[in-house]
Design a protein around this motif. Structure first.
Motif, PDB file in Angstrom:
ATOM      1  N   TRP A 189       0.820  -1.217   0.000  1.00 16.92           N
ATOM      2  CA  TRP A 189       0.000   0.000   0.000  1.00 16.92           C
ATOM      3  C   TRP A 189       0.849   1.262   0.000  1.00 16.92           C
ATOM      4  O   TRP A 189       0.420   2.313  -0.514  1.00 16.92           O
ATOM      5  CB  TRP A 189      -0.902  -0.032   1.242  1.00 16.92           C
ATOM      6  CG  TRP A 189      -1.567   1.258   1.587  1.00 16.92           C
ATOM      7  CD1 TRP A 189      -2.770   1.730   1.116  1.00 16.92           C
ATOM      8  CD2 TRP A 189      -1.089   2.258   2.516  1.00 16.92           C
ATOM      9  NE1 TRP A 189      -3.054   2.954   1.696  1.00 16.92           N
ATOM     10  CE2 TRP A 189      -2.037   3.295   2.548  1.00 16.92           C
ATOM     11  CE3 TRP A 189       0.054   2.356   3.304  1.00 16.92           C
ATOM     12  CZ2 TRP A 189      -1.872   4.427   3.348  1.00 16.92           C
ATOM     13  CZ3 TRP A 189       0.221   3.481   4.100  1.00 16.92           C
ATOM     14  CH2 TRP A 189      -0.737   4.501   4.122  1.00 16.92           C
ATOM     15  N   THR A 190       2.052   1.214   0.543  1.00 19.39           N
ATOM     16  CA  THR A 190       2.868   2.415   0.713  1.00 19.39           C
ATOM     17  C   THR A 190       3.162   3.144  -0.607  1.00 19.39           C
ATOM     18  O   THR A 190       3.019   4.373  -0.669  1.00 19.39           O
ATOM     19  CB  THR A 190       4.185   2.081   1.444  1.00 19.39           C
ATOM     20  OG1 THR A 190       3.865   1.511   2.725  1.00 19.39           O
ATOM     21  CG2 THR A 190       5.032   3.324   1.650  1.00 19.39           C
ATOM     22  N   HIS A 193       0.255   5.041  -1.928  1.00 15.67           N
ATOM     23  CA  HIS A 193      -0.059   6.100  -0.965  1.00 15.67           C
ATOM     24  C   HIS A 193       0.898   7.275  -1.120  1.00 15.67           C
ATOM     25  O   HIS A 193       0.465   8.437  -1.167  1.00 15.67           O
ATOM     26  CB  HIS A 193       0.030   5.538   0.463  1.00 15.67           C
ATOM     27  CG  HIS A 193       0.089   6.593   1.525  1.00 15.67           C
ATOM     28  ND1 HIS A 193      -0.954   7.468   1.782  1.00 15.67           N
ATOM     29  CD2 HIS A 193       1.090   6.945   2.388  1.00 15.67           C
ATOM     30  CE1 HIS A 193      -0.610   8.283   2.768  1.00 15.67           C
ATOM     31  NE2 HIS A 193       0.627   8.006   3.149  1.00 15.67           N
ATOM     32  N   TYR A 194       2.186   6.992  -1.232  1.00 12.52           N
ATOM     33  CA  TYR A 194       3.180   8.065  -1.179  1.00 12.52           C
ATOM     34  C   TYR A 194       3.529   8.632  -2.550  1.00 12.52           C
ATOM     35  O   TYR A 194       3.819   9.824  -2.657  1.00 12.52           O
ATOM     36  CB  TYR A 194       4.459   7.564  -0.503  1.00 12.52           C
ATOM     37  CG  TYR A 194       5.328   8.689   0.010  1.00 12.52           C
ATOM     38  CD1 TYR A 194       5.117   9.228   1.276  1.00 12.52           C
ATOM     39  CD2 TYR A 194       6.333   9.246  -0.775  1.00 12.52           C
ATOM     40  CE1 TYR A 194       5.892  10.271   1.756  1.00 12.52           C
ATOM     41  CE2 TYR A 194       7.115  10.292  -0.305  1.00 12.52           C
ATOM     42  CZ  TYR A 194       6.895  10.795   0.950  1.00 12.52           C
ATOM     43  OH  TYR A 194       7.656  11.831   1.404  1.00 12.52           O
ATOM     44  N   PHE A 284      -3.932  10.151  -2.763  1.00 10.24           N
ATOM     45  CA  PHE A 284      -3.203  10.153  -1.494  1.00 10.24           C
ATOM     46  C   PHE A 284      -4.172  10.072  -0.315  1.00 10.24           C
ATOM     47  O   PHE A 284      -4.029   9.201   0.564  1.00 10.24           O
ATOM     48  CB  PHE A 284      -2.350  11.419  -1.386  1.00 10.24           C
ATOM     49  CG  PHE A 284      -1.688  11.617  -0.050  1.00 10.24           C
ATOM     50  CD1 PHE A 284      -0.558  10.896   0.291  1.00 10.24           C
ATOM     51  CD2 PHE A 284      -2.203  12.521   0.871  1.00 10.24           C
ATOM     52  CE1 PHE A 284       0.056  11.072   1.528  1.00 10.24           C
ATOM     53  CE2 PHE A 284      -1.599  12.702   2.110  1.00 10.24           C
ATOM     54  CZ  PHE A 284      -0.467  11.974   2.440  1.00 10.24           C
ATOM     55  N   SER A 287      -6.137   6.791  -0.280  1.00 14.17           N
ATOM     56  CA  SER A 287      -5.386   5.635   0.213  1.00 14.17           C
ATOM     57  C   SER A 287      -5.451   5.551   1.738  1.00 14.17           C
ATOM     58  O   SER A 287      -5.503   4.455   2.310  1.00 14.17           O
ATOM     59  CB  SER A 287      -3.921   5.719  -0.248  1.00 14.17           C
ATOM     60  OG  SER A 287      -3.231   6.796   0.370  1.00 14.17           O
ATOM     61  N   ILE A 288      -5.457   6.704   2.402  1.00 16.86           N
ATOM     62  CA  ILE A 288      -5.560   6.725   3.866  1.00 16.86           C
ATOM     63  C   ILE A 288      -6.943   6.234   4.297  1.00 16.86           C
ATOM     64  O   ILE A 288      -7.073   5.446   5.248  1.00 16.86           O
ATOM     65  CB  ILE A 288      -5.303   8.143   4.409  1.00 16.86           C
ATOM     66  CG1 ILE A 288      -3.866   8.581   4.093  1.00 16.86           C
ATOM     67  CG2 ILE A 288      -5.559   8.197   5.911  1.00 16.86           C
ATOM     68  CD1 ILE A 288      -3.555  10.014   4.488  1.00 16.86           C
TER      69      ILE A 288
END
Length: 306
Positions: A189-190, A193-194, A284, A287-288
């Motif tokens: 997932w990172t 997300h980033y 972004f 994703s959180i």
């Protein structure tokens, strides 16, 4: 009769508050919040019900201190970059609220305190994993990977996966397949997300000489990588169902939220390849929301009879 506060007293109080706020900012509180969001549900899953309240609180406090120490070390290491980037111009070492020495001493003290705290109030397996998490973030990511490779956030993201292992170990004193699946979910997932964040702040990273993927590759390539990792994340989330015996709630959330997350990533990619204006922060923030919903389901599912 008590004397009225003087101007000097008022200034002293204000300075203390600013100092405390600077130390808090050094720990990157938003990152800590996200890490705690995944720790508590993991502990519920490990307990197959509600864990001991004191153990839960002790683990969250220790985890917050551990993450805060890693964040403080990162601010110290990246202080030269932070002075160049607009996104980080308000950090304490840039503004001068804290000296380099104050930040470094604070980082060490908080890190040592976190390890001792977890060792005493949970167990030494969790404490050892906490130490490993700090080392991974500070040495592996901040010192080695960040300024050398566009894959920095991929492998550097390993440190951000450690809270699920720490939470599981705090409850059981050992590890199993389920926490490693949770670890894999966060690892995959990172990047989606980033990387959208790095798209928004591409010029910042370029000015600082940090080879984020958005700097060295075009928007379409970044968008494609985001999609691929999003699919892999959803696949890993579904793998938890047979491994941990997840029920109807988690299965439904993993599927529905996963489809939505992938659709958002596809939208970003489609706009990028057409040369249209993209909204990377939508992915972004999305994703959180996705990860929060997923881990909320991880925590609630074991409490239900179905």
């Amino acid at each position: 009769m008590q004397a009225a506060p003087t101007i000097r007293d008022a200034r002293r109080t204000t300075n203390v508050r600013r100092k405390v706020a600077a130390y808090v900012a050094l720990t990157k509180p938003r990152v800590i919040e996200l890490l705690l969001v995944v720790t508590a549900p993991t502990m519920i899953l490990a307990s197959n019900g509600l864990p001991d309240v004191w153990l839960l609180l002790a683990t969250l406090v220790g985890g917050a201190m551990s993450a805060g120490s890693a964040g403080a070390f990162n601010c110290y290491i990246d202080r030269d970059i932070d002075r160049v980037m607009k996104r980080t111009k308000g950090r304490p070492l840039v503004t001068g609220e804290l000296t380099d020495r104050e930040a470094l001493v604070f980082a060490y003290a908080l890190g040592i305190a976190s390890i001792v705290w977890l060792g005493v109030f949970t167990n030494w397996v969790a404490a050892g994993l906490s130490l490993l998490a700090i080392l991974l973030y500070v040495v592996f990511y901040s010192l080695i990977l960040k300024r050398r490779t566009a894959q920095n956030i991929v492998w550097g993201g390993v440190a951000g996966c450690m809270p699920v292992l720490i939470g599981w170990a705090a409850v059981t004193g050992s590890l199993d397949w389920a926490p490693f699946i949770l670890f894999l979910i966060i690892f995959l997932w990172t990047p989606p997300h980033y990387w959208p964040l790095s798209m928004k702040y591409k010029d910042d990273y370029a000015a600082a000489g940090v080879p984020m993927l958005a700097v060295v590759r075009g928007r379409a390539q970044v968008g494609l990588q985001v999609i691929l990792y999003a699919y892999a994340t959803v696949a890993a989330s579904l793998l938890l169902i047979p491994v941990a015996g997840m029920g109807l709630l988690y299965s439904s959330v993993a599927l529905v939220a996963g489809v939505w997350f992938v659709a958002e990533c596809h939208r970003l990619y489609n706009l990028a390849i057409r040369g249209q204006e993209v909204s990377p922060m939508r992915v972004f923030h999305g994703s959180i929301i996705y990860l929060s919903l997923l881990f909320l389901a991880v925590g609630v599912d074991p409490l239900l009879p179905f």
